[in-house]
Write an enzyme that holds these catalytic residues in place. Structure first.
Site, PDB file in Angstrom:
ATOM      1  N   ARG A 169       0.843  -1.190   0.000  1.00 58.42           N
ATOM      2  CA  ARG A 169       0.000   0.000   0.000  1.00 58.42           C
ATOM      3  C   ARG A 169       0.883   1.247   0.000  1.00 58.42           C
ATOM      4  O   ARG A 169       2.030   1.219   0.443  1.00 58.42           O
ATOM      5  CB  ARG A 169      -0.907   0.018   1.226  1.00 58.42           C
ATOM      6  CG  ARG A 169      -1.798  -1.224   1.374  1.00 58.42           C
ATOM      7  CD  ARG A 169      -2.546  -1.189   2.695  1.00 58.42           C
ATOM      8  NE  ARG A 169      -3.436  -2.335   2.860  1.00 58.42           N
ATOM      9  CZ  ARG A 169      -3.106  -3.468   3.468  1.00 58.42           C
ATOM     10  NH1 ARG A 169      -1.881  -3.602   3.985  1.00 58.42           N
ATOM     11  NH2 ARG A 169      -3.965  -4.464   3.594  1.00 58.42           N
ATOM     12  N   LYS A 193      -1.426  -2.559   8.222  1.00 56.59           N
ATOM     13  CA  LYS A 193      -2.526  -2.125   9.076  1.00 56.59           C
ATOM     14  C   LYS A 193      -2.427  -2.795  10.436  1.00 56.59           C
ATOM     15  O   LYS A 193      -2.051  -3.965  10.545  1.00 56.59           O
ATOM     16  CB  LYS A 193      -3.872  -2.468   8.421  1.00 56.59           C
ATOM     17  CG  LYS A 193      -4.154  -1.675   7.152  1.00 56.59           C
ATOM     18  CD  LYS A 193      -5.517  -2.006   6.581  1.00 56.59           C
ATOM     19  CE  LYS A 193      -5.820  -1.156   5.358  1.00 56.59           C
ATOM     20  NZ  LYS A 193      -7.157  -1.465   4.780  1.00 56.59           N
ATOM     21  N   HIS A 276      -2.825   2.348  -5.720  1.00 61.46           N
ATOM     22  CA  HIS A 276      -3.571   1.150  -5.370  1.00 61.46           C
ATOM     23  C   HIS A 276      -3.814   0.266  -6.592  1.00 61.46           C
ATOM     24  O   HIS A 276      -3.913  -0.956  -6.472  1.00 61.46           O
ATOM     25  CB  HIS A 276      -4.896   1.520  -4.703  1.00 61.46           C
ATOM     26  CG  HIS A 276      -5.287   0.581  -3.600  1.00 61.46           C
ATOM     27  ND1 HIS A 276      -4.531   0.427  -2.447  1.00 61.46           N
ATOM     28  CD2 HIS A 276      -6.325  -0.275  -3.483  1.00 61.46           C
ATOM     29  CE1 HIS A 276      -5.103  -0.477  -1.672  1.00 61.46           C
ATOM     30  NE2 HIS A 276      -6.190  -0.921  -2.273  1.00 61.46           N
ATOM     31  N   ARG A 279      -1.005  -2.004  -6.937  1.00 59.63           N
ATOM     32  CA  ARG A 279      -1.179  -3.118  -5.989  1.00 59.63           C
ATOM     33  C   ARG A 279      -2.119  -4.164  -6.589  1.00 59.63           C
ATOM     34  O   ARG A 279      -1.830  -5.367  -6.552  1.00 59.63           O
ATOM     35  CB  ARG A 279      -1.727  -2.565  -4.684  1.00 59.63           C
ATOM     36  CG  ARG A 279      -2.110  -3.592  -3.622  1.00 59.63           C
ATOM     37  CD  ARG A 279      -2.511  -2.846  -2.354  1.00 59.63           C
ATOM     38  NE  ARG A 279      -3.177  -3.666  -1.364  1.00 59.63           N
ATOM     39  CZ  ARG A 279      -2.556  -4.417  -0.444  1.00 59.63           C
ATOM     40  NH1 ARG A 279      -1.233  -4.479  -0.442  1.00 59.63           N
ATOM     41  NH2 ARG A 279      -3.227  -5.101   0.447  1.00 59.63           N
ATOM     42  N   HIS A 302      -3.451  -9.118   3.491  1.00 61.55           N
ATOM     43  CA  HIS A 302      -4.905  -9.174   3.645  1.00 61.55           C
ATOM     44  C   HIS A 302      -5.269  -9.997   4.873  1.00 61.55           C
ATOM     45  O   HIS A 302      -4.753 -11.107   5.060  1.00 61.55           O
ATOM     46  CB  HIS A 302      -5.552  -9.821   2.421  1.00 61.55           C
ATOM     47  CG  HIS A 302      -5.585  -8.924   1.224  1.00 61.55           C
ATOM     48  ND1 HIS A 302      -5.670  -9.404  -0.066  1.00 61.55           N
ATOM     49  CD2 HIS A 302      -5.557  -7.571   1.113  1.00 61.55           C
ATOM     50  CE1 HIS A 302      -5.689  -8.388  -0.913  1.00 61.55           C
ATOM     51  NE2 HIS A 302      -5.619  -7.273  -0.220  1.00 61.55           N
ATOM     52  N   TYR A 311      -9.112 -10.892  -6.905  1.00 61.86           N
ATOM     53  CA  TYR A 311      -8.198 -10.841  -8.037  1.00 61.86           C
ATOM     54  C   TYR A 311      -8.339 -12.048  -8.946  1.00 61.86           C
ATOM     55  O   TYR A 311      -7.960 -11.998 -10.113  1.00 61.86           O
ATOM     56  CB  TYR A 311      -6.765 -10.701  -7.528  1.00 61.86           C
ATOM     57  CG  TYR A 311      -6.590  -9.459  -6.697  1.00 61.86           C
ATOM     58  CD1 TYR A 311      -6.705  -8.205  -7.274  1.00 61.86           C
ATOM     59  CD2 TYR A 311      -6.366  -9.526  -5.325  1.00 61.86           C
ATOM     60  CE1 TYR A 311      -6.586  -7.055  -6.520  1.00 61.86           C
ATOM     61  CE2 TYR A 311      -6.242  -8.387  -4.558  1.00 61.86           C
ATOM     62  CZ  TYR A 311      -6.347  -7.153  -5.158  1.00 61.86           C
ATOM     63  OH  TYR A 311      -6.244  -6.016  -4.409  1.00 61.86           O
TER      64      TYR A 311
END
Length: 330
Positions: A169, A193, A276, A279, A302, A311
């Site tokens: 990210r 995150k 993004h 990504r 994730h 994806y």
């Protein structure tokens, strides 16, 4: 906005709402690992919900019923998109769950609130050829004459190659330190995150671009090169460790990275994209090349495999498009 402004005619019971919001904020900081922006969004959403209920005469958390919250949702949905409403409902449900668990309320009026369904939208991705052209064109520009100093052009290429090679990210990119990069096995330590760290591999082109930036470009920027093209400001004590620097020598900010990606995509004649989308492209190309879904999940950071599975749908849609174009009896 003070409690008396948000809750007209507030007495001691309503003043307690402010204390409960502060206690909830403390709980989120200590237990949820939310980013500063996410934390602020949660608290703003809850505060706005309670404000609307107060305007309707419901000033006590203990008196809030499910129908009150459904009325709030109906009111907000008139002016907010489904994606915004989904976030607001999650925030309000989280708050009332906390309130119930901590004895603030006798029941959880938000427990039955349904999150608005958001239509599935496939992420924008470049084809492999488009991504290669974007990287190659950016590298070719490092020796070109334009309004950017050579050091900044080296930085921009290194950022593009890193974003595409790792799928990280933009917030993770700007948070990288020089010490996070291990050239001996071509991996980098990424903080994602919730401050969760993971190790991500990168390829030879990204390694070459990073080495050129670190050895030739970064020292020039670090020692005062500044063409005034950007307005990012250095942060005290941050400069010696940051991998990517702004023109003033401080850690680069996300806005500048986005500007670079948009500029280079337009320059290369590919769809105008942001970080993004690089990504998304990296994830799709990995899966197209045979990478395992769970390996890609780990690489992207994730929390849910369901997020990574988007994806596979992108790959299927691209396959269908190529099939229609190439197969004579499509």
């Amino acid at each position: 906005m003070g409690v008396d402004d948000r809750f007209p005619g507030a007495d001691s019971d309503e003043h307690a709402i402010e204390d409960h919001l502060n206690a909830y904020a403390t709980f989120l900081k200590a237990n949820k690992g939310l980013s500063a922006n996410t934390l602020k969004a949660y608290l703003t959403d809850v505060d706005e919900c309670l404000h609307i209920l107060a305007l309707r005469g419901v000033n006590d958390l203990r008196e809030i019923a499910p129908d009150d919250l459904r009325g709030w949702m109906a009111h907000e949905s008139r002016t907010h998109a489904r994606s915004s409403m989904a976030r607001k409902v999650v925030a309000v449900r989280s708050f009332f769950s906390w309130a119930y668990d901590h004895g603030v309320t006798a029941t959880d009026p938000a427990a039955a609130l349904a999150t608005p369904k958001i239509p599935a939208v496939l992420p924008t991705v470049l084809t492999e050829a488009q991504a290669a052209r974007m990287m190659d064109d950016a590298e070719a520009e490092t020796d070109a004459e334009d309004d950017r100093p050579t050091a900044i052009r080296l930085r921009d290429v290194a950022m593009l190659e890193t974003l595409y090679a790792t799928g990280i990210r933009v917030a993770e990119l700007v948070g990288l330190d020089v010490g996070d990069v291990d050239f001996s096995n071509r991996t980098m330590r990424v903080t994602g995150k919730g401050n969760k760290q993971r190790v991500v591999p990168f390829g030879a082109p990204a390694a070459r671009a990073l080495i050129r930036w670190i050895e030739k470009g970064r020292p020039q920027v670090l020692h005062g090169s500044d063409d005034g093209a950007h307005t990012d400001e250095p942060r005290a004590g941050d400069t010696p460790t940051a991998l990517f620097l702004g023109v003033r020598g401080g850690r680069i900010n996300q806005r500048v990275v986005r500007e670079v990606v948009h500029r280079e995509s337009r320059r290369a004649g590919v769809p105008d994209i942001g970080p993004h989308a690089l990504r998304h492209s990296a994830a799709t190309h990995l899966l197209d090349g045979g990478a395992d879904l769970r390996e890609v999940q780990e690489m992207l950071g994730h929390a849910s495999l369901k997020t990574t599975q988007r994806y596979t749908h992108v790959s299927i849609e691209q396959l269908k498009a190529r099939y229609i174009q190439a197969f004579p009896r499509a």
